[in-house]
Write a protein that holds these residues in place. Structure first.
Motif, mmCIF file in Angstrom:
data_model
loop_
_atom_site.group_PDB
_atom_site.id
_atom_site.type_symbol
_atom_site.label_atom_id
_atom_site.label_comp_id
_atom_site.label_asym_id
_atom_site.label_seq_id
_atom_site.Cartn_x
_atom_site.Cartn_y
_atom_site.Cartn_z
ATOM 1 N N MET A 1 0.846 -1.203 0.000
ATOM 2 C CA MET A 1 0.000 0.000 0.000
ATOM 3 C C MET A 1 0.879 1.249 0.000
ATOM 4 N N ARG A 2 0.718 2.078 -1.031
ATOM 5 C CA ARG A 2 1.512 3.298 -1.143
ATOM 6 C C ARG A 2 0.622 4.529 -1.006
ATOM 7 N N TRP A 3 1.191 5.544 -0.369
ATOM 8 C CA TRP A 3 0.547 6.856 -0.290
ATOM 9 C C TRP A 3 1.309 7.775 -1.239
ATOM 10 N N VAL A 4 0.609 8.359 -2.204
ATOM 11 C CA VAL A 4 1.282 9.114 -3.258
ATOM 12 C C VAL A 4 0.990 10.606 -3.147
ATOM 13 N N LYS A 5 1.920 11.384 -3.650
ATOM 14 C CA LYS A 5 1.774 12.839 -3.615
ATOM 15 C C LYS A 5 0.741 13.310 -4.628
ATOM 16 N N ASP A 6 0.147 14.451 -4.342
ATOM 17 C CA ASP A 6 -0.807 15.096 -5.245
ATOM 18 C C ASP A 6 -0.246 16.474 -5.569
ATOM 19 N N HIS A 7 0.281 16.621 -6.764
ATOM 20 C CA HIS A 7 0.971 17.864 -7.117
ATOM 21 C C HIS A 7 0.006 19.049 -7.249
ATOM 22 N N LYS A 8 -1.250 18.766 -7.580
ATOM 23 C CA LYS A 8 -2.227 19.850 -7.642
ATOM 24 C C LYS A 8 -2.497 20.410 -6.240
ATOM 25 N N ILE A 9 -2.595 19.513 -5.263
ATOM 26 C CA ILE A 9 -2.790 19.947 -3.878
ATOM 27 C C ILE A 9 -1.582 20.757 -3.419
ATOM 28 N N GLU A 10 -0.386 20.284 -3.729
ATOM 29 C CA GLU A 10 0.829 20.994 -3.327
ATOM 30 C C GLU A 10 0.861 22.395 -3.920
ATOM 31 N N ALA A 11 0.492 22.502 -5.199
ATOM 32 C CA ALA A 11 0.506 23.808 -5.862
ATOM 33 C C ALA A 11 -0.537 24.747 -5.267
ATOM 34 N N ARG A 12 -1.727 24.207 -4.973
ATOM 35 C CA ARG A 12 -2.775 25.057 -4.419
ATOM 36 C C ARG A 12 -2.405 25.560 -3.026
ATOM 37 N N PHE A 13 -1.844 24.687 -2.186
ATOM 38 C CA PHE A 13 -1.448 25.122 -0.846
ATOM 39 C C PHE A 13 -0.315 26.142 -0.924
ATOM 40 N N LYS A 14 0.580 25.965 -1.871
ATOM 41 C CA LYS A 14 1.655 26.933 -2.040
ATOM 42 C C LYS A 14 1.087 28.293 -2.409
ATOM 43 N N SER A 15 0.059 28.312 -3.254
ATOM 44 C CA SER A 15 -0.565 29.574 -3.655
ATOM 45 C C SER A 15 -1.282 30.245 -2.481
#
Length: 220
Positions: A1-15
């Motif tokens: 079982m892997r937990w993967v990153k969500d680059h859209k979430i990362e970009a939105r939080f950065k904004s």
């Protein structure tokens, strides 16, 4: 079982100038009751069928799910996203997860962010009407400008303006003592230009009494 990153979430939080850190996080350290209480979905329910569906998927050899978002405060932590995923993980015996972790104590940010996240990552989905209700909430409760609410929630500005106009008309009619249950958008749109309170009340009463619905309102 892997937990993967969500680059859209990362970009939105950065904004939003919110710092996310990827951490190993024990599920037992997450207050799931508080997480449910803070859920912004309109029904505020944990859907058992979704939890079971996720749990079955998590037991597959190639299982991969997006990382959840944990807000870690001084005395407790709660989820900003992923309540169904974490309940499913507990069901299959997972003790620790990879998660996005932040520490935000500002009530305004705490309230707005999960409304944004639900529009981006939820497999359960969020309808346009639900997003419009959330837009109205952040505008009326936190002073967010309608155009900014549109940007944050992925809505058109015109939709928000119309939704709030109809919501105001719905409240006005209700305050005149007329039950608005069953009044369609078409009817509220037709009534919204009426400024005279007496005319509005009598017209709404006539439509209600005669059970006029939908496009039929445009005949009057």
């Amino acid at each position: 079982m892997r937990w993967v990153k969500d680059h859209k979430i990362e970009a939105r939080f950065k904004s939003l100038y919110v710092n996310l850190e990827v951490q190993k996080y024990p599920i037992e350290d997450i207050d799931l009751e508080e997480s449910l209480n803070r859920q912004v979905r309109l029904d505020k329910k944990l859907k058992d069928d979704i939890v079971l569906q996720y749990a079955i998927a998590m037991e597959q050899p190639d299982a991969a799910f997006p990382m959840v978002i944990v807000n870690k405060l001084k005395n407790f932590s709660f989820l900003w996203s992923g309540l169904h995923r974490i309940h499913a993980a507990k069901m299959v015996g997972i003790k620790e997860i990879d998660a996005y972790v932040c520490s935000i104590s500002d009530p305004r940010t705490q309230d707005i962010i999960p409304r944004i996240v639900n529009t981006m990552e939820s497999s359960i989905g969020q309808t346009r009407e639900e997003s419009l209700v959330h837009a109205q909430h952040v505008i009326e409760n936190w002073g967010v400008e309608p155009k900014e609410a549109a940007r944050l929630l992925g809505l058109r500005y015109e939709w928000i303006v119309l939704h709030m106009r109809l919501a105001k008309m719905n409240t006005t009619i209700a305050n005149l003592g007329i039950n608005t249950n069953g009044f369609s958008k078409q009817i509220l749109t037709k009534l919204s230009p009426i400024d005279n309170t007496t005319v509005l009340k009598e017209t709404a009463k006539f439509l209600k009494t005669n059970k006029v619905v939908g496009d039929e309102a445009y005949r009057f």
